[in-house]
Motif scaffolding. Structure first.
Motif, PDB file in Angstrom:
ATOM      1  N   GLU A  25       4.847 -10.060  -0.744  1.00  0.00           N
ATOM      2  CA  GLU A  25       4.819  -9.062   0.074  1.00  0.00           C
ATOM      3  C   GLU A  25       3.122  -9.481   1.149  1.00  0.00           C
ATOM      4  OE1 GLU A  25       3.903  -5.372  -1.535  1.00  0.00           O
ATOM      5  OE2 GLU A  25       3.211  -4.220   0.113  1.00  0.00           O
ATOM      6  N   GLY A  70       7.856  -4.204  -1.035  1.00  0.00           N
ATOM      7  CA  GLY A  70       6.816  -3.408  -1.102  1.00  0.00           C
ATOM      8  C   GLY A  70       6.072  -2.305  -0.134  1.00  0.00           C
ATOM      9  N   CYS A  71       5.180  -1.732  -0.166  1.00  0.00           N
ATOM     10  CA  CYS A  71       4.637  -0.807   0.899  1.00  0.00           C
ATOM     11  C   CYS A  71       4.545  -1.253   2.133  1.00  0.00           C
ATOM     12  CB  CYS A  71       3.555  -0.163   0.130  1.00  0.00           C
ATOM     13  SG  CYS A  71       3.229   0.581  -1.329  1.00  0.00           S
ATOM     14  N   TRP A  95      -1.914  -2.210   3.888  1.00  0.00           N
ATOM     15  CA  TRP A  95      -2.947  -2.105   2.762  1.00  0.00           C
ATOM     16  C   TRP A  95      -4.432  -2.063   3.565  1.00  0.00           C
ATOM     17  CZ3 TRP A  95      -1.646  -1.134  -1.850  1.00  0.00           C
ATOM     18  CH2 TRP A  95      -0.256  -1.310  -2.206  1.00  0.00           C
ATOM     19  N   ASN A 175      11.743   1.407   0.285  1.00  0.00           N
ATOM     20  CA  ASN A 175      10.990   0.997  -0.901  1.00  0.00           C
ATOM     21  C   ASN A 175      10.041   2.269  -1.393  1.00  0.00           C
ATOM     22  OD1 ASN A 175       9.280  -0.714  -2.476  1.00  0.00           O
ATOM     23  ND2 ASN A 175       7.659   0.065  -1.314  1.00  0.00           N
ATOM     24  N   GLU A 176      10.217   2.593  -2.480  1.00  0.00           N
ATOM     25  CA  GLU A 176       9.685   3.320  -3.403  1.00  0.00           C
ATOM     26  C   GLU A 176       9.188   4.894  -2.337  1.00  0.00           C
ATOM     27  OE1 GLU A 176       5.560   2.175  -4.751  1.00  0.00           O
ATOM     28  OE2 GLU A 176       6.659   1.032  -6.344  1.00  0.00           O
ATOM     29  N   TYR A 249       5.643  -1.464 -13.964  1.00  0.00           N
ATOM     30  CA  TYR A 249       4.278  -2.095 -14.115  1.00  0.00           C
ATOM     31  C   TYR A 249       3.840  -1.796 -15.393  1.00  0.00           C
ATOM     32  CZ  TYR A 249       4.285  -3.630  -9.144  1.00  0.00           C
ATOM     33  OH  TYR A 249       4.361  -4.152  -8.053  1.00  0.00           O
ATOM     34  N   GLU A 303      10.314  -4.986  -8.911  1.00  0.00           N
ATOM     35  CA  GLU A 303       8.722  -5.048  -9.028  1.00  0.00           C
ATOM     36  C   GLU A 303       8.399  -4.964 -10.409  1.00  0.00           C
ATOM     37  OE1 GLU A 303       5.922  -3.051  -6.596  1.00  0.00           O
ATOM     38  OE2 GLU A 303       7.386  -3.055  -4.753  1.00  0.00           O
ATOM     39  N   TRP A 307      -0.204  -5.249 -14.531  1.00  0.00           N
ATOM     40  CA  TRP A 307      -1.188  -4.959 -13.054  1.00  0.00           C
ATOM     41  C   TRP A 307      -2.421  -4.362 -13.670  1.00  0.00           C
ATOM     42  CZ3 TRP A 307       0.846  -1.907  -8.076  1.00  0.00           C
ATOM     43  CH2 TRP A 307      -0.087  -1.873  -7.316  1.00  0.00           C
ATOM     44  N   GLN A 355       3.217 -10.314  -8.172  1.00  0.00           N
ATOM     45  CA  GLN A 355       3.551 -11.106  -6.864  1.00  0.00           C
ATOM     46  C   GLN A 355       3.355 -12.307  -6.999  1.00  0.00           C
ATOM     47  OE1 GLN A 355       3.085  -9.112  -3.160  1.00  0.00           O
ATOM     48  NE2 GLN A 355       3.194  -6.875  -3.965  1.00  0.00           N
TER      49      GLN A 355
END
Ligand code: AHR
Length: 513
Positions: A25, A70-71, A95, A175-176, A249, A303, A307, A355
């Motif tokens: 990502e 991902g985000c 991010w 994603n999510e 996670y 994923e 974490w 990742q």
């Protein structure tokens, strides 16, 4: 003593190599300084990609790599990442609020495809199903996959240096979407999935669509999503679904201490959370099959990993977002998770560790010229023998470990195991989950016999807090031994405390009753 019966007469299914997949990502130091150093860098590189990482990654047969998030995918406009690099825009990375970094777009579609080709992996693209349009997504597919000289977008791809289509097969639609991907309800997302899938079909009937599923905290998403999906399916015009994505996670939401600072009970608590991946997979699969009894939808755990959200010590303090050290604890967790995926290979068709580098549960830590392979890298190296092999049923009889945390008593098994057979070689992977006790393990090959000499590979260290660092990059690496099965169908081995073990035995005879 622990005993394990390997049932050579009971096959679970073929282990999809994509179970050994990865995730890249645009986050922290994953892309820039991680895989990508740029063509003008003094760091040895292949067309801008860190050479040492490319070579080491290729060696473990990465299968498939998910990108660009991902985000990050939820505000990504693929057009920012094509064309001459010096003309690409600088944008705000998803991010940015966490680390203040902008996105240079130096790695875009062409570069990522080149990376996949260098390491011999299939690309898996995550589409922005939140902030750009369905047409943008459809156009990205067209740009990637239309034959040379056909459409204007195919010509643009050619002008940008790639006449041949990329033939990207795996497309994640969102994603999510229950969270950062738009805060949708399962029903709303089902409409989105349908819309994106149907529209995109016009540029590729054989695409493998992946729908957004839940993380472990919202298992009920699946029931609601599939009720809607089933309803639409009955009416028709719903794109076929290749896979359904799950995120899992192992995080500090449980009491598992931090990266290097934890008690014995916190070691076991982290393992318990890791082992809970198995009921999560089973229950999710059952929900899908209840709604869609005759479907062949596979699970994609795109994923997963450990974490440490309350960051403790970092290999490069504060340099990259979510960067964390990796020790034998992460190796044990990676190995038991891969055993779970193997043992459910009739349900799980892909998995992507989060990742790849300088981030959550990474295989590499990279700084300047140095690219350290973490303990988890060696787990993937040991386990690659399972790829494309037939997974066999195993029956484990081991002692339970009892521990108390936050006043609650828990039990977990002391051994995790999976076994597979390919080209006459039986591969058995064991994880000794006990933090302080070596274990004798008696293996019984039920329904077959093996040669009197085999190989055993062990990943362990004198301290379970050991890992590979910039100062000591090869502190923990696998060690090979020769083993001699006792009577052809029996073998006793010692799995050191907190270790990962691979056994490779030549099968002489298989007796199917
Ligand atoms: O892997 C980091 C983030 O975790 C991903 O971007 C997101 O999908 C998940 O919440």
């Amino acid at each position: 003593m622990t005993s394990i019966s390997i049932r050579l007469d009971e096959e679970i299914g073929r282990i999809n190599p994509n179970i050994y997949g990865h995730f890249v990502e645009h986050l922290g130091g994953v892309v820039y300084d991680g895989i990508w150093v740029g063509e003008d860098s003094e760091i040895p590189n292949i067309h801008g990609f860190r050479q040492e990482l490319v070579e080491k990654l290729k060696a473990i047969q990465p299968g498939v790599i998910r990108w660009p998030g991902g985000c990050f995918a939820e505000t990504y406009d693929w057009r920012d990442g094509i064309g001459p690099r010096e003309q690409r825009p600088t944008t705000v990375n998803w991010w940015y609020m966490n680390d203040g970094k902008f996105e240079s777009n130096q790695v875009g579609t062409h570069e990522f495809i080149e990376f996949c080709r260098l390491v011999n992996a299939e690309p898996y693209f995550a589409v922005n199903a939140t902030t750009t349009t369905v047409l943008d997504a459809r156009n990205w597919i067209e740009y990637c996959n239309m034959p040379q000289g056909t459409t204007t977008l195919a010509q643009e791809r050619e002008k940008n240096g790639s006449p041949e289509p990329f033939n990207v097969k795996y497309w994640g639609l969102g994603n999510e979407n229950w969270g950062g991907g738009g805060c949708m309800t399962p029903e709303d997302y089902c409409h989105i999935y349908r819309k994106y899938g149907i529209i995109s079909k016009s540029v590729g009937p054989d695409l493998q669509y992946i729908a957004c599923g839940p993380y472990e905290g919202i298992p009920e998403w699946t029931e609601k999503f599939f009720n809607k999906y089933q309803e639409m399916y009955t009416v028709g015009r719903i794109p076929p679904m290749f896979g359904y994505s799950l995120h899992y996670y192992v995080t500090n939401s449980g009491n598992m201490g931090s990266e290097l600072d934890y008690t014995d009970a916190q070691w076991y608590e982290m393992i318990r959370i890791g082992l809970d991946m198995e009921p999560f997979i089973q229950s999710q699969y059952e929900m899908i099959r209840t709604a869609m009894p005759s479907s062949s939808i596979g699970l994609i755990v795109d994923e997963w990993g450990v974490w440490h959200l309350q960051n403790g010590k970092h290999p490069l303090p504060g340099k990259y977002l979510f960067e964390q050290p990796s020790t034998m604890r992460e190796a044990v967790l990676a190995a038991l998770s891969l055993n779970i995926f193997n043992n459910h290979c009739d349900k799980v068709v892909m998995a992507n560790l989060a990742q790849l580098v300088n981030c959550i549960h990474s295989l590499f830590l990279a700084k300047g010229n140095t690219c350290v392979a973490t303990t988890s890298y060696y787990v993937f190296d040991m386990y690659k023998i399972h790829q494309n092999a037939i997974c066999l049923k195993t029956e484990v009889d081991c002692k339970n470990i009892t521990y108390t945390i936050d006043g609650e008593l828990h039990y977990i098994p002391s051994i995790s195991c999976s076994a597979s057979v390919k080209d006459g070689i039986l591969a058995i992977t064991l994880v000794n989950l006990a933090i302080d006790e070596d274990q004798e393990v008696k293996l019984d090959l039920y329904g077959g016999q093996c040669a009197r000499e085999g190989t055993m590979v062990v990943l362990s260290s004198s301290s379970h807090k050991d890992g590979n660092t910039f100062e000591e990059p090869y502190k923990v690496t696998p060690v090979k031994h020769i083993v001699s099965p006792d009577v052809g169908s029996e073998l006793t081995v010692t799995a050191p405390k907190a270790s990962v073990v691979l056994l490779m035995l030549n099968i002489l005879k298989i007796r199917i009753a």
